[in-house]
Design a protein around this motif. Sequence first.
Motif, PDB file in Angstrom:
ATOM      1  N   SER A 187       0.834  -1.192   0.000  1.00 33.75           N
ATOM      2  CA  SER A 187       0.000   0.000   0.000  1.00 33.75           C
ATOM      3  C   SER A 187       0.876   1.252   0.000  1.00 33.75           C
ATOM      4  O   SER A 187       1.792   1.367   0.818  1.00 33.75           O
ATOM      5  N   VAL A 194      -0.456  -6.493   0.427  1.00 39.24           N
ATOM      6  CA  VAL A 194      -1.485  -7.460   0.062  1.00 39.24           C
ATOM      7  C   VAL A 194      -0.845  -8.530  -0.802  1.00 39.24           C
ATOM      8  O   VAL A 194      -0.026  -8.231  -1.679  1.00 39.24           O
ATOM      9  N   SER A 196      -1.973 -12.294  -2.939  1.00 40.25           N
ATOM     10  CA  SER A 196      -3.072 -13.155  -3.375  1.00 40.25           C
ATOM     11  C   SER A 196      -2.679 -14.615  -3.217  1.00 40.25           C
ATOM     12  O   SER A 196      -1.531 -14.997  -3.460  1.00 40.25           O
ATOM     13  N   GLU A 205      -3.916  -9.606   3.995  1.00 34.81           N
ATOM     14  CA  GLU A 205      -3.371  -8.324   4.434  1.00 34.81           C
ATOM     15  C   GLU A 205      -2.246  -8.616   5.419  1.00 34.81           C
ATOM     16  O   GLU A 205      -2.449  -9.314   6.421  1.00 34.81           O
ATOM     17  N   LEU A 217      -9.049 -12.086   3.370  1.00 35.64           N
ATOM     18  CA  LEU A 217     -10.246 -11.466   2.804  1.00 35.64           C
ATOM     19  C   LEU A 217     -10.740 -12.271   1.610  1.00 35.64           C
ATOM     20  O   LEU A 217      -9.975 -12.515   0.663  1.00 35.64           O
ATOM     21  N   VAL A 229      -2.175  -8.258  -7.895  1.00 34.41           N
ATOM     22  CA  VAL A 229      -2.824  -7.243  -7.061  1.00 34.41           C
ATOM     23  C   VAL A 229      -2.099  -5.930  -7.327  1.00 34.41           C
ATOM     24  O   VAL A 229      -0.873  -5.880  -7.357  1.00 34.41           O
ATOM     25  N   LEU A 238      -7.420  -0.534  -4.773  1.00 32.27           N
ATOM     26  CA  LEU A 238      -6.686  -1.771  -5.041  1.00 32.27           C
ATOM     27  C   LEU A 238      -7.479  -2.582  -6.053  1.00 32.27           C
ATOM     28  O   LEU A 238      -8.682  -2.802  -5.880  1.00 32.27           O
ATOM     29  N   PHE A 251     -11.112  -2.707  -4.262  1.00 25.83           N
ATOM     30  CA  PHE A 251     -11.175  -2.436  -2.831  1.00 25.83           C
ATOM     31  C   PHE A 251     -10.715  -1.002  -2.599  1.00 25.83           C
ATOM     32  O   PHE A 251      -9.953  -0.450  -3.399  1.00 25.83           O
ATOM     33  N   LEU A 255      -9.296  -1.698   2.440  1.00 23.29           N
ATOM     34  CA  LEU A 255      -9.629  -3.040   1.957  1.00 23.29           C
ATOM     35  C   LEU A 255     -11.103  -3.382   2.144  1.00 23.29           C
ATOM     36  O   LEU A 255     -11.471  -4.540   2.345  1.00 23.29           O
ATOM     37  N   THR A 256     -11.934  -2.362   2.032  1.00 24.14           N
ATOM     38  CA  THR A 256     -13.376  -2.577   1.949  1.00 24.14           C
ATOM     39  C   THR A 256     -13.719  -2.909   0.502  1.00 24.14           C
ATOM     40  O   THR A 256     -13.341  -2.162  -0.404  1.00 24.14           O
TER      41      THR A 256
END
Length: 318
Positions: A187, A194, A196, A205, A217, A229, A238, A251, A255-256
């Motif tokens: 970030s 992040v 994957s 995360e 997540l 990512v 993101l 996101f 990270l919502t």
Amino acid sequence: MQRVSQRHGLIAVDKQGNNIFFLNPDSFAIEQEINGLPPRPHELLILPDQGKAWVSVFGDGVHGDNPYPGHKIAVIDLRQRTLSNFIDISPLKAPHTARIGHDGKVYICCEDSSAIAILDPLEECVTGKIAIPSHNAHRLTLLPGGRKLFTDNEEDATITVVDLCQSPGEVVDTILMPGPLAGIDASPQYPYLVASDATRPVIYEIDANSHRVRHTLPLDGHHRPAQVVRFSADGTLLAVIGDNEPLVSLFDALLTPLATIKVGERPMDGCFSPDNSRLLIANEGDGTLSVIELATRKVVATPRVGRGCEILSYFSVD
């Protein structure tokens, strides 16, 4: 569609066609092309201070199946729009992701050599290397400021942490992950990165200071794992790009989850426009781009570009 500033150009790497394209940043028409690169050009790094782009020539295969690994980096002059040099990194092999460190040097993971090459962007040569404990380091990322580096060691299910303040770079930790990895990015806004998972549709995360996994997540709507990512330059968005699944999830900085958007076949990588109005996704499987308008979170154009691009990026035009 909103127009991109005339102060920016757009470059794309056509991995399947072994070409580099300069695209119109609004119409996405090919304005100029560089042909005949060695197979297969993969990753792309913009060096704004030099007005150059570096394209790693990974080899004729893919991660885990690369029988003839490459050992060159193509240097593209962004002002002249020409191929200006090849940097030979031998005996290091299979260069992939590259990033700029705090010292202005370029750090690039060399998968087959269990090493990170260190290159001088002015002299365009290798100045050193950092040995790492994995043959599966495919991608890397740096924290803002460029003083700490992380590699995703895919099948090993680990992340190697390198302190770049120690010359030439010191491995200081190995993060044990819950599963094999497929992508990684830090970030630009908050102290986390992040990654994957390569076997199921989740992302992790990871705290950038403690090196611990904070959260797992789920990727709603995905039935397969994701791969790349990619944060926007300001860290407010993101993109999580499906692996052999035509989906991209968005996101926010915390990270919502915001949206899951259908794109083209075999999406590989993408880039945000300088004003964060668009997200471009390179669909290697069908030779198209998916142009996503971020205000509506919808695909607004699907231009054809080459045989199958892997990655693309905007760059400043002075």
